[in-house]
Structures are given as C-alpha cells and as structure tokens.
Design a protein around this motif. Structure first.
Motif, mmCIF file in Angstrom:
data_model
loop_
_atom_site.group_PDB
_atom_site.id
_atom_site.type_symbol
_atom_site.label_atom_id
_atom_site.label_comp_id
_atom_site.label_asym_id
_atom_site.label_seq_id
_atom_site.Cartn_x
_atom_site.Cartn_y
_atom_site.Cartn_z
ATOM 1 N N VAL A 33 24.842 5.921 11.560
ATOM 2 C CA VAL A 33 24.469 5.748 10.154
ATOM 3 C C VAL A 33 24.775 4.317 9.709
ATOM 4 C CG1 VAL A 33 25.005 6.423 7.781
ATOM 5 C CG2 VAL A 33 24.709 8.174 9.540
ATOM 6 N N ALA A 34 25.971 3.826 10.030
ATOM 7 C CA ALA A 34 26.351 2.467 9.635
ATOM 8 C C ALA A 34 25.429 1.437 10.277
ATOM 9 C CB ALA A 34 27.800 2.198 10.033
ATOM 10 N N ASP A 35 25.076 1.667 11.541
ATOM 11 C CA ASP A 35 24.185 0.750 12.256
ATOM 12 C C ASP A 35 22.813 0.678 11.592
ATOM 13 O OD1 ASP A 35 23.301 -0.989 14.187
ATOM 14 O OD2 ASP A 35 22.849 0.557 15.663
ATOM 15 N N LEU A 36 22.258 1.832 11.241
ATOM 16 C CA LEU A 36 20.931 1.865 10.622
ATOM 17 C C LEU A 36 20.943 1.267 9.223
ATOM 18 C CD1 LEU A 36 19.806 5.413 11.797
ATOM 19 C CD2 LEU A 36 18.858 3.227 12.554
ATOM 20 N N LEU A 37 21.990 1.558 8.453
ATOM 21 C CA LEU A 37 22.084 0.988 7.112
ATOM 22 C C LEU A 37 22.217 -0.529 7.178
ATOM 23 C CD1 LEU A 37 24.475 3.553 5.391
ATOM 24 C CD2 LEU A 37 22.005 3.353 5.104
ATOM 25 N N ALA A 38 22.981 -1.012 8.160
ATOM 26 C CA ALA A 38 23.127 -2.456 8.330
ATOM 27 C C ALA A 38 21.805 -3.091 8.738
ATOM 28 C CB ALA A 38 24.188 -2.753 9.393
ATOM 29 N N GLY A 39 20.974 -2.321 9.434
ATOM 30 C CA GLY A 39 19.702 -2.838 9.904
ATOM 31 C C GLY A 39 18.592 -2.817 8.895
ATOM 32 N N GLY A 40 18.824 -2.268 7.706
ATOM 33 C CA GLY A 40 17.793 -2.311 6.686
ATOM 34 C C GLY A 40 17.352 -0.975 6.140
ATOM 35 N N ALA A 41 17.863 0.140 6.687
ATOM 36 C CA ALA A 41 17.506 1.450 6.135
ATOM 37 C C ALA A 41 18.089 1.599 4.736
ATOM 38 C CB ALA A 41 18.020 2.568 7.035
ATOM 39 N N ALA A 42 17.295 2.144 3.819
ATOM 40 C CA ALA A 42 17.799 2.390 2.471
ATOM 41 C C ALA A 42 18.660 3.643 2.436
ATOM 42 C CB ALA A 42 16.640 2.535 1.486
ATOM 43 N N GLU A 43 18.352 4.586 3.308
ATOM 44 C CA GLU A 43 19.101 5.844 3.365
ATOM 45 C C GLU A 43 18.866 6.476 4.731
ATOM 46 O OE1 GLU A 43 19.709 9.901 0.666
ATOM 47 O OE2 GLU A 43 18.564 8.213 -0.098
ATOM 48 N N VAL A 44 19.863 7.219 5.203
ATOM 49 C CA VAL A 44 19.773 7.919 6.481
ATOM 50 C C VAL A 44 20.073 9.391 6.231
ATOM 51 C CG1 VAL A 44 20.633 8.085 8.848
ATOM 52 C CG2 VAL A 44 20.546 5.857 7.711
ATOM 53 N N VAL A 45 19.174 10.264 6.683
ATOM 54 C CA VAL A 45 19.343 11.699 6.476
ATOM 55 C C VAL A 45 19.105 12.420 7.793
ATOM 56 C CG1 VAL A 45 18.604 11.560 4.069
ATOM 57 C CG2 VAL A 45 16.921 12.063 5.841
ATOM 58 N N ALA A 46 19.517 13.679 7.838
ATOM 59 C CA ALA A 46 19.284 14.498 9.027
ATOM 60 C C ALA A 46 17.819 14.908 9.099
ATOM 61 C CB ALA A 46 20.175 15.733 8.990
ATOM 62 N N ALA A 47 17.254 14.861 10.311
ATOM 63 C CA ALA A 47 15.841 15.186 10.492
ATOM 64 C C ALA A 47 15.540 16.652 10.206
ATOM 65 C CB ALA A 47 15.392 14.828 11.907
ATOM 66 N N ASP A 81 0.829 -1.205 0.000
ATOM 67 C CA ASP A 81 0.000 0.000 0.000
ATOM 68 C C ASP A 81 0.865 1.258 0.000
ATOM 69 O OD1 ASP A 81 -2.353 -1.514 0.088
ATOM 70 O OD2 ASP A 81 -2.234 -1.703 2.250
ATOM 71 N N SER A 82 2.033 1.174 0.645
ATOM 72 C CA SER A 82 3.000 2.276 0.641
ATOM 73 C C SER A 82 4.185 1.883 -0.227
ATOM 74 C CB SER A 82 3.490 2.591 2.054
ATOM 75 O OG SER A 82 2.423 3.026 2.884
ATOM 76 N N SER A 83 4.649 2.824 -1.049
ATOM 77 C CA SER A 83 5.806 2.553 -1.898
ATOM 78 C C SER A 83 7.115 2.699 -1.136
ATOM 79 C CB SER A 83 5.808 3.517 -3.086
ATOM 80 O OG SER A 83 4.643 3.354 -3.865
ATOM 81 N N ALA A 84 7.088 3.468 -0.062
ATOM 82 C CA ALA A 84 8.266 3.697 0.761
ATOM 83 C C ALA A 84 7.792 4.168 2.135
ATOM 84 C CB ALA A 84 9.198 4.727 0.128
ATOM 85 N N LEU A 85 8.723 4.224 3.067
ATOM 86 C CA LEU A 85 8.395 4.642 4.430
ATOM 87 C C LEU A 85 9.466 5.600 4.923
ATOM 88 C CD1 LEU A 85 6.723 4.315 7.092
ATOM 89 C CD2 LEU A 85 8.220 2.373 7.629
ATOM 90 N N VAL A 86 9.024 6.683 5.563
ATOM 91 C CA VAL A 86 9.936 7.608 6.243
ATOM 92 C C VAL A 86 9.728 7.449 7.741
ATOM 93 C CG1 VAL A 86 10.553 10.017 6.644
ATOM 94 C CG2 VAL A 86 9.911 9.267 4.347
ATOM 95 N N PRO A 98 11.831 0.528 0.112
ATOM 96 C CA PRO A 98 12.809 1.348 0.842
ATOM 97 C C PRO A 98 12.249 2.049 2.068
ATOM 98 C CG PRO A 98 12.087 2.477 -1.141
ATOM 99 C CD PRO A 98 11.480 1.107 -1.203
ATOM 100 N N VAL A 99 13.122 2.168 3.073
ATOM 101 C CA VAL A 99 12.820 2.915 4.296
ATOM 102 C C VAL A 99 13.877 4.003 4.450
ATOM 103 C CG1 VAL A 99 12.537 2.831 6.799
ATOM 104 C CG2 VAL A 99 11.798 0.888 5.390
ATOM 105 N N LEU A 100 13.435 5.246 4.528
ATOM 106 C CA LEU A 100 14.322 6.378 4.758
ATOM 107 C C LEU A 100 14.218 6.750 6.234
ATOM 108 C CD1 LEU A 100 14.821 9.518 2.570
ATOM 109 C CD2 LEU A 100 14.452 9.760 5.011
ATOM 110 N N VAL A 101 15.349 6.797 6.925
ATOM 111 C CA VAL A 101 15.360 7.110 8.353
ATOM 112 C C VAL A 101 15.905 8.515 8.556
ATOM 113 C CG1 VAL A 101 16.244 6.469 10.621
ATOM 114 C CG2 VAL A 101 15.651 4.688 8.970
#
Length: 223
Positions: A87-101, A45-50, A74-77
């Motif tokens: 950043v490395a921890d989140l990418l290893a955990g499945g995040a497609a990309e990590v950005v500043a909030a 239902d969702s193409s991606a998740l933030v 993809p999941v953007l965190v």
C-alpha cells in the motif's frame, strides 16, 4: 456524467461496469491497454482511473509513477493481496487510493465517488489561489509546492491533503473530511506518514503536522 476508465481483467471490469451503470452518475469504461488508459486520463477524457493489480508487478508500479507525474487526476488501485508495504509503495508511486480487489461493487462505487468529490473543480478555490504557512507555498493553479522557492515532489493525493491542511492550519482537520470513504483510515495514515517524512526531509519548513488522537490532524506553524 463522469467517465471512469477501467483497466483490468475482463471479469473485474464487467463487475464494476454493471455496478457503476446502476448509479446513473458514473460511466465506467473498460480500456484495452495501459497506453489507452493513460492517454484518456491525461487528456481529460476520463475523470479518474481504476487499475486492477492482481499481483506484485514492478512494471505496473513504474507506469503508475509515470502517470502520476503527468496528471493530477486520481488513480484508484485495486490489489488482490494487500500489505502495508505494498500500500505504501503504491501510494508513493502516485495512487490516490488503494483498495482490496474483492470489495463489493457498492463499496467500489463509494470510493470512486469520494475520489471524484475530492478532485472536482466546482467548489475549489480559484486556480490562482496560493496557500502559505511557515516556509511552505502551495500554488493551486500551477499545482506546485515549494519551500523557500525550492520545489517539493508530492503525489497528487499528498498535494490535496497538504492543501486541505494549509487552508485550515492551526485547526484540527477531521479524518473523514480529509479522506472520506468507508475503510479509508489506513490509506489516510499512509498518505500523511509519507507527507510528514517529505516535509521533514525538505528541512525546516516552519510547520509541524500533528496527530490529534481519535479526531484527525492539525498543521501548526512553528517558530
């Protein structure tokens, strides 16, 4: 129109919802719970998740890792306080990309559109296509990677990057083609660093991931 799930504080969701609706091609939809976000993403239902991660949260990272095993979408965190380790921890955990909030809404939307372009079905090879080099075999239809028949565990983003490198092995893949989007350089380096380690940990895969300074990366087949 692509639906993007939003999971975070009301202020965070309201800011991105207003920005996304101005573009006309994204429908950013806040969700009330992680369970709702995960269900909509895995169901398609969702193409991606933030996901907003306002602080270091081990439980959130575990949920992210579980979601990454359930779907390649993809999941953007978005993180309040970034560090190379986080950043490395989140990418290893499945995040497609990590950005500043605190990115501007315009930058957020640019990252989202880049994620959707990379994960879009139209223009990709047929689902049955299998890519191979050295002792690696990547099956796009099954979304699996193996070395001599033994499966390799990759995150969705690592899978996409390896597929891009395998399609053009022996040729330099430019950084902006591998991971388009403003400010994505550190994210790309982290993904490829982990991919390189996983290929190395799997033993002799018959390939080598080479960095071409100032240009990009190349996957070489070695004897």
């Amino acid at each position: 129109m692509a639906e993007i799930g939003l999971y975070g504080t009301p202020d965070f969701c309201a800011r991105l919802t207003a920005a996304g609706m101005t573009g006309g091609d994204l429908a950013l939809v806040p969700v009330r719970s992680w369970e709702q976000a995960a269900t909509r993403l895995t169901a398609g239902d969702s193409s991606a998740l933030v996901v907003e991660l306002p602080r270091r949260d081990a439980a959130a990272r575990r949920r992210l890792a579980e979601l990454g095993r359930r779907t390649p979408r993809p999941v953007l965190v978005a993180v309040a306080q970034s560090s190379p380790e986080l950043v490395a921890d989140l990418l290893a955990g499945g995040a497609a990309e990590v950005v500043a909030a605190d990115l501007s809404p315009r930058e957020f939307i640019a990252h989202l559109r880049a994620l959707l372009r990379r994960s879009a079905t139209p223009g990709r090879p047929a689902a049955a296509e299998v890519l191979a080099a050295g002792r690696l075999r990547l099956d796009l239809g099954r979304h699996s990677v193996s070395r001599d028949g033994q499966p390799l565990a990759l995150t969705p983003r690592e899978f996409d990057l390896l597929a891009a490198l395998l399609r053009g092995w022996g040729q330099v893949q430019r950084r902006e083609d591998l991971l388009p989007g403003t400010g994505a350089s550190r994210t790309l380096d982290a993904h490829l660093s982990r991919l390189r380690r996983k290929l190395g940990a799997a033993g002799d895969c018959g390939v080598r991931l080479t960095t071409v300074p100032g240009v990009g990366y190349r996957l070489d087949v070695i004897a």
